[in-house]
Design an enzyme around this catalytic site. Structure first.
Site, PDB file in Angstrom:
ATOM      1  N   ALA A  14       0.572  -1.281   0.060  1.00  0.00           N
ATOM      2  CA  ALA A  14       0.002  -0.231   0.006  1.00  0.00           C
ATOM      3  C   ALA A  14       1.008   1.193  -0.105  1.00  0.00           C
ATOM      4  O   ALA A  14       0.218   2.230   0.270  1.00  0.00           O
ATOM      5  CB  ALA A  14      -1.043   0.181   1.158  1.00  0.00           C
ATOM      6  N   ARG A  16       2.121   2.727  -2.467  1.00  0.00           N
ATOM      7  CA  ARG A  16       1.889   3.419  -3.694  1.00  0.00           C
ATOM      8  C   ARG A  16       0.921   2.721  -4.589  1.00  0.00           C
ATOM      9  O   ARG A  16       0.180   1.753  -4.335  1.00  0.00           O
ATOM     10  CB  ARG A  16       3.089   3.667  -4.584  1.00  0.00           C
ATOM     11  CG  ARG A  16       3.916   2.412  -5.129  1.00  0.00           C
ATOM     12  CD  ARG A  16       4.627   2.505  -6.293  1.00  0.00           C
ATOM     13  NE  ARG A  16       5.108   1.272  -6.640  1.00  0.00           N
ATOM     14  CZ  ARG A  16       6.311   0.746  -6.567  1.00  0.00           C
ATOM     15  NH1 ARG A  16       7.113   1.117  -5.831  1.00  0.00           N
ATOM     16  NH2 ARG A  16       6.416  -0.673  -6.989  1.00  0.00           N
ATOM     17  N   TYR A 155       3.196 -14.373 -14.198  1.00  0.00           N
ATOM     18  CA  TYR A 155       1.968 -13.318 -13.568  1.00  0.00           C
ATOM     19  C   TYR A 155       0.864 -13.716 -13.833  1.00  0.00           C
ATOM     20  O   TYR A 155       0.054 -13.935 -12.788  1.00  0.00           O
ATOM     21  CB  TYR A 155       2.365 -11.970 -14.123  1.00  0.00           C
ATOM     22  CG  TYR A 155       1.621 -10.801 -13.574  1.00  0.00           C
ATOM     23  CD1 TYR A 155       1.843 -10.325 -12.328  1.00  0.00           C
ATOM     24  CD2 TYR A 155       0.728 -10.404 -14.345  1.00  0.00           C
ATOM     25  CE1 TYR A 155       0.886  -9.066 -12.035  1.00  0.00           C
ATOM     26  CE2 TYR A 155      -0.247  -9.418 -14.120  1.00  0.00           C
ATOM     27  CZ  TYR A 155       0.122  -8.790 -12.704  1.00  0.00           C
ATOM     28  OH  TYR A 155      -0.690  -7.796 -12.330  1.00  0.00           O
TER      29      TYR A 155
HETATM   30  P1  NAP Z   1       3.094  -1.306  -7.666  1.00  0.00           P
HETATM   31  O1  NAP Z   1       2.719   0.165  -8.010  1.00  0.00           O
HETATM   32  O2  NAP Z   1       4.327  -1.908  -8.154  1.00  0.00           O
HETATM   33  O3  NAP Z   1       2.918  -1.613  -6.113  1.00  0.00           O
HETATM   34  C1  NAP Z   1       2.816  -2.907  -5.578  1.00  0.00           C
HETATM   35  C2  NAP Z   1       3.417  -2.650  -4.258  1.00  0.00           C
HETATM   36  O4  NAP Z   1       3.506  -4.224  -3.651  1.00  0.00           O
HETATM   37  C3  NAP Z   1       4.742  -1.987  -4.158  1.00  0.00           C
HETATM   38  O5  NAP Z   1       4.720  -0.964  -2.979  1.00  0.00           O
HETATM   39  C4  NAP Z   1       5.435  -3.220  -3.516  1.00  0.00           C
HETATM   40  O6  NAP Z   1       6.546  -2.828  -2.858  1.00  0.00           O
HETATM   41  C5  NAP Z   1       4.661  -4.047  -2.984  1.00  0.00           C
HETATM   42  N1  NAP Z   1       5.180  -5.437  -2.558  1.00  0.00           N
HETATM   43  C6  NAP Z   1       5.947  -6.041  -3.420  1.00  0.00           C
HETATM   44  N2  NAP Z   1       6.461  -7.313  -2.745  1.00  0.00           N
HETATM   45  C7  NAP Z   1       5.864  -7.187  -1.496  1.00  0.00           C
HETATM   46  C8  NAP Z   1       5.866  -8.002  -0.608  1.00  0.00           C
HETATM   47  N3  NAP Z   1       6.487  -9.272  -0.622  1.00  0.00           N
HETATM   48  N4  NAP Z   1       5.276  -7.703   0.578  1.00  0.00           N
HETATM   49  C9  NAP Z   1       4.450  -6.603   0.701  1.00  0.00           C
HETATM   50  N5  NAP Z   1       4.313  -5.759  -0.096  1.00  0.00           N
HETATM   51  C10 NAP Z   1       5.216  -5.972  -1.642  1.00  0.00           C
HETATM   52  O7  NAP Z   1       1.750  -2.172  -8.343  1.00  0.00           O
HETATM   53  P2  NAP Z   1       0.160  -1.540  -8.727  1.00  0.00           P
HETATM   54  O8  NAP Z   1       0.182  -1.162 -10.071  1.00  0.00           O
HETATM   55  O9  NAP Z   1      -0.205  -0.513  -7.592  1.00  0.00           O
HETATM   56  O10 NAP Z   1      -0.550  -3.141  -8.577  1.00  0.00           O
HETATM   57  C11 NAP Z   1      -1.117  -3.479  -7.415  1.00  0.00           C
HETATM   58  C12 NAP Z   1      -1.698  -4.604  -7.576  1.00  0.00           C
HETATM   59  O11 NAP Z   1      -2.731  -4.642  -8.673  1.00  0.00           O
HETATM   60  C13 NAP Z   1      -0.896  -5.867  -7.796  1.00  0.00           C
HETATM   61  O12 NAP Z   1      -1.221  -7.109  -7.282  1.00  0.00           O
HETATM   62  C14 NAP Z   1      -0.965  -6.045  -9.407  1.00  0.00           C
HETATM   63  O13 NAP Z   1      -0.555  -7.238  -9.960  1.00  0.00           O
HETATM   64  C15 NAP Z   1      -2.517  -5.664  -9.702  1.00  0.00           C
HETATM   65  N6  NAP Z   1      -2.691  -5.230 -10.822  1.00  0.00           N
HETATM   66  C16 NAP Z   1      -2.254  -3.889 -11.435  1.00  0.00           C
HETATM   67  C17 NAP Z   1      -2.500  -3.558 -12.694  1.00  0.00           C
HETATM   68  C18 NAP Z   1      -2.099  -2.144 -13.275  1.00  0.00           C
HETATM   69  O14 NAP Z   1      -2.274  -2.103 -14.421  1.00  0.00           O
HETATM   70  N7  NAP Z   1      -1.394  -1.478 -12.587  1.00  0.00           N
HETATM   71  C19 NAP Z   1      -3.422  -4.248 -13.338  1.00  0.00           C
HETATM   72  C20 NAP Z   1      -3.959  -5.459 -13.038  1.00  0.00           C
HETATM   73  C21 NAP Z   1      -3.360  -5.922 -11.601  1.00  0.00           C
HETATM   74  P3  NAP Z   1       8.200  -2.349  -3.848  1.00  0.00           P
HETATM   75  O15 NAP Z   1       8.103  -1.931  -4.991  1.00  0.00           O
HETATM   76  O16 NAP Z   1       9.064  -1.687  -2.486  1.00  0.00           O
HETATM   77  O17 NAP Z   1       8.578  -3.789  -3.818  1.00  0.00           O
END
Ligand code: NAP
Length: 247
Positions: A14, A16, A155
């Site tokens: 959470a 970002r 993924y």
């Molecule tokens: P993001 O900006 O990369 O944020 C993901 C967060 O998860 C980051 O803060 C990351 O921290 C943290 N994280 C990684 N490994 C972790 C762990 N082991 N324990 C706790 N936290 C951890 O991604 P997002 O785009 O907001 O996506 C959020 C979710 O939505 C993800 O599950 C993604 O697969 C899903 N999603 C996103 C999209 C999209 O278009 N953005 C589409 C479909 C699904 P660090 O970076 O510091 O490692």
């Protein structure tokens, strides 16, 4: 009276992106929030939420792949707020490559964080929710889990797995009034998608009937719906927030 007054929502990943947006939406609607992330930045993110929305928010550093961290995060949530109403499993990573070039570590890391991490957090939170005889779990999957994507075998497998996990837990926990659903975002504008090349973005837009990438708030609103009283007869579902790219 706000929609989530008196509720406690725990959101993983959470600091970002979607996780932070979801946390802000809960706070806007009155919930106390617990932001969890592997990054220290989550502590500052929670302070900002407290300041901006005048609700209680704590930021906790933890890794969803570590069972002790998951238990600790739930315990700290209870220490601060005495209950846990909503868990959002949002933490996720990508390690993209075509399958012949994808190494075993990149496969394992993605499955561990995206799928096993959600399992461990569900397990930790369920102990409390079962005692409370009430709870909501929302697992963030992806359109790629539904339709597949070249270069994302790890993924898409993890995200398809999230749907199976969601449906099974919905069946296991229904008798205790714990509702478990998934949200499958399409292509949403966050750090995860910012590196898409212009050409790739244009191709995507051609395929999306609503002709735009999604915004984080599009996803947050679906998560809040599934956490609210308005969805009290919905469990085991996977709600697509994808602009129609996969129907
Ligand atoms: P993001 O900006 O990369 O944020 C993901 C967060 O998860 C980051 O803060 C990351 O921290 C943290 N994280 C990684 N490994 C972790 C762990 N082991 N324990 C706790 N936290 C951890 O991604 P997002 O785009 O907001 O996506 C959020 C979710 O939505 C993800 O599950 C993604 O697969 C899903 N999603 C996103 C999209 C999209 O278009 N953005 C589409 C479909 C699904 P660090 O970076 O510091 O490692």
């Amino acid at each position: 009276m706000k929609r989530f007054d008196g509720k406690t929502a725990l959101i993983t990943g959470a600091q970002r992106g979607l996780g932070l947006e979801i946390a802000k939406h809960f706070a806007l609607h009155g919930a106390n929030t617990v932001l969890m992330d592997v990054s220290d930045a989550v502590i500052g993110a929670a302070k900002e939420i407290e300041f901006k929305f005048q609700t209680k928010s704590i930021g906790l550093k933890g890794d969803v792949t570590k069972i002790a961290d998951c238990a600790n995060i739930v315990q700290k949530t209870l220490d601060s707020f005495f209950k846990l109403d909503i868990l959002v499993n949002n933490a996720g990573i990508t390690r993209d490559n075509l399958v012949l070039r994808m190494n075993e570590k990149d496969f394992d890391d993605v499955i561990n964080i995206n799928l096993k991490g959600a399992f461990l957090m569900c397990k930790a939170a369920a102990k409390t929710m079962l005692k409370q005889r009430e709870g909501r779990i929302i697992n963030i999957s992806s359109v790629v889990g539904q339709m597949g994507n070249a270069g994302q075998a790890n993924y898409s497998a993890s995200k398809a797995g999230i749907v199976g996990l969601t449906k099974s837990l919905a069946r296991e926990f229904a008798s205790r009034n714990i509702l478990v659903n998934a949200v499958s975002p399409g292509f949403i504008m966050t750090k995860m998608t910012e590196n898409l090349k212009e050409e790739a973005k244009e191709k995507l837009l051609e395929m999306i009937p609503l002709k735009r990438l999604g915004m984080p708030e599009d996803v947050a609103k679906a998560v809040l719906f599934l956490s609210s009283d308005d969805s009290s007869y919905i469990t085991g579902q996977n709600i697509a927030v994808n602009g129609g790219i996969y129907l």
